[in-house]
Write an enzyme that holds these catalytic residues in place. Structure first.
Site, PDB file in Angstrom:
ATOM      1  N   ASP A 184     -84.239 -54.268  -5.873  1.00 43.64           N
ATOM      2  CA  ASP A 184     -83.998 -55.060  -4.667  1.00 43.64           C
ATOM      3  C   ASP A 184     -84.827 -54.467  -3.531  1.00 43.64           C
ATOM      4  OD1 ASP A 184     -82.056 -56.273  -6.211  1.00 43.64           O
ATOM      5  OD2 ASP A 184     -80.452 -56.046  -4.734  1.00 43.64           O
ATOM      6  N   HIS A 186     -84.517 -50.924 -12.320  1.00 40.91           N
ATOM      7  CA  HIS A 186     -84.389 -51.508 -13.657  1.00 40.91           C
ATOM      8  C   HIS A 186     -85.756 -51.721 -14.311  1.00 40.91           C
ATOM      9  CE1 HIS A 186     -79.997 -52.565 -13.331  1.00 40.91           C
ATOM     10  NE2 HIS A 186     -80.295 -52.248 -12.083  1.00 40.91           N
ATOM     11  N   SER A 201     -86.105 -45.703  -0.786  1.00 37.97           N
ATOM     12  CA  SER A 201     -87.518 -45.377  -0.892  1.00 37.97           C
ATOM     13  C   SER A 201     -88.323 -46.555  -1.413  1.00 37.97           C
ATOM     14  CB  SER A 201     -87.725 -44.143  -1.766  1.00 37.97           C
ATOM     15  OG  SER A 201     -89.000 -43.606  -1.526  1.00 37.97           O
TER      16      SER A 201
END
Length: 294
Positions: free
Chosen positions: A100, A157, A261
């Site tokens: 995200d 992911h 980050s």
């Protein structure tokens, strides 16, 4: 690839940039890491509530929706989501976004150079810790960079099914990686501490890089656990084959940041085509399409 004329920073913005060079990055990061691990009961819950309100964190998609259910700030920050919170695109020719956040940059790797931001490029060899052979694999390839803000989900992911070939820990600076500083600090992403993961996939060799930053207390992977701390002064490399081989599935969690980050993906030439909906500053979510097989 996006590039535009760079605006000159104001006086106060120049001070903000200068502060990044003089502040004690490591000590601030260590202090933040220590604080984030503390279990102070109602005090911790109050801090989490303030943070969630300030950054408008969507708690309804988390497995645990109540602030009181988190024993520490770290536990809250890497909170898992409900099983149906992110839909992984099932098209077998599609690679999915790993995190995200917002697209910081994307596009074509010009020989061995990537665009960092308006007016700044950086070397692929530098990004890959001087590994010239690995860098050659990505000449004229494609890349995408995702910035994770404090409000975002901070687990990372897999874009596709993959076999881990090697992992490289690269010590470095701990500059903040927010969009403003990314525009004004040269080579920022190739200077900061990072974990480089090299995968073999049906889409060719793929690299997924977790880039550290100020108060990013640690980065971890599902196969090795916490990579830092402790922080090393030297580059470290692990190879995986045979009994130590690591197989990961599309959409599976591969790592996490404890505080926010950046994630960078690299793809070889003529292997993938980046999705046409990508654009700088556009918000993205895990499971949405990043690229398609050529």
């Amino acid at each position: 690839m996006y590039n535009a004329e760079k605006k000159q920073p104001t006086y106060w913005q120049r001070l903000k940039i200068a502060f990044q060079y003089v502040m004690p990055q490591l000590y601030l990061t260590l202090a933040a890491g220590w604080l984030a691990k503390q279990k102070w009961g109602s005090v911790t819950h109050f801090i989490i509530k303030l943070f969630a309100k300030k950054y408008r964190v969507n708690m309804q998609e988390a497995e645990k929706t109540e602030f009181k259910d988190y024993a520490s700030f770290n536990e809250f920050f890497i909170r898992p989501l409900k099983a149906d919170a992110r839909k992984i695109d099932e098209n077998p020719t599609a690679l999915c976004l790993p995190a995200d956040g917002r697209i910081s940059q994307y596009g074509h790797i010009e020989q061995q150079t990537l665009l960092q931001a308006k007016g700044h490029s950086f070397s692929l060899v530098d990004l890959l810790a001087g590994d010239t052979e690995l860098a050659k694999e990505f000449e004229h390839g494609e890349f995408a960079t995702i910035y994770l803000s404090p409000r975002d989900y901070h687990r990372v992911h897999m874009p596709c099914d993959a076999t881990l070939r090697k992992m490289i820990y690269v010590p470095g600076d701990l500059f903040s990686v927010n969009p403003f500083l990314n525009e004004h600090i040269p080579n920022l992403l190739a200077r900061n501490e990072r974990v480089i993961c090299v995968f073999d996939t049906e889409f060719g060799t793929m690299v997924q890089i977790l880039v550290g930053a100020t108060i990013t207390a640690s980065m971890s992977t599902v196969w090795a656990g916490i990579i830092n701390p402790p922080r090393s002064a030297e580059v470290k490399e692990w190879t995986y084959s045979g009994e130590s081989a690591v197989q990961l599935r599309k959409g599976q969690e591969m790592g996490a940041f404890q505080l926010g980050s950046t994630v960078i993906n690299l793809f070889q030439a003529d292997k993938v085509e980046l999705a046409n909906h990508l654009d700088v500053g556009v918000p993205v979510r895990v499971g949405e399409v990043l690229a398609y097989k050529k």
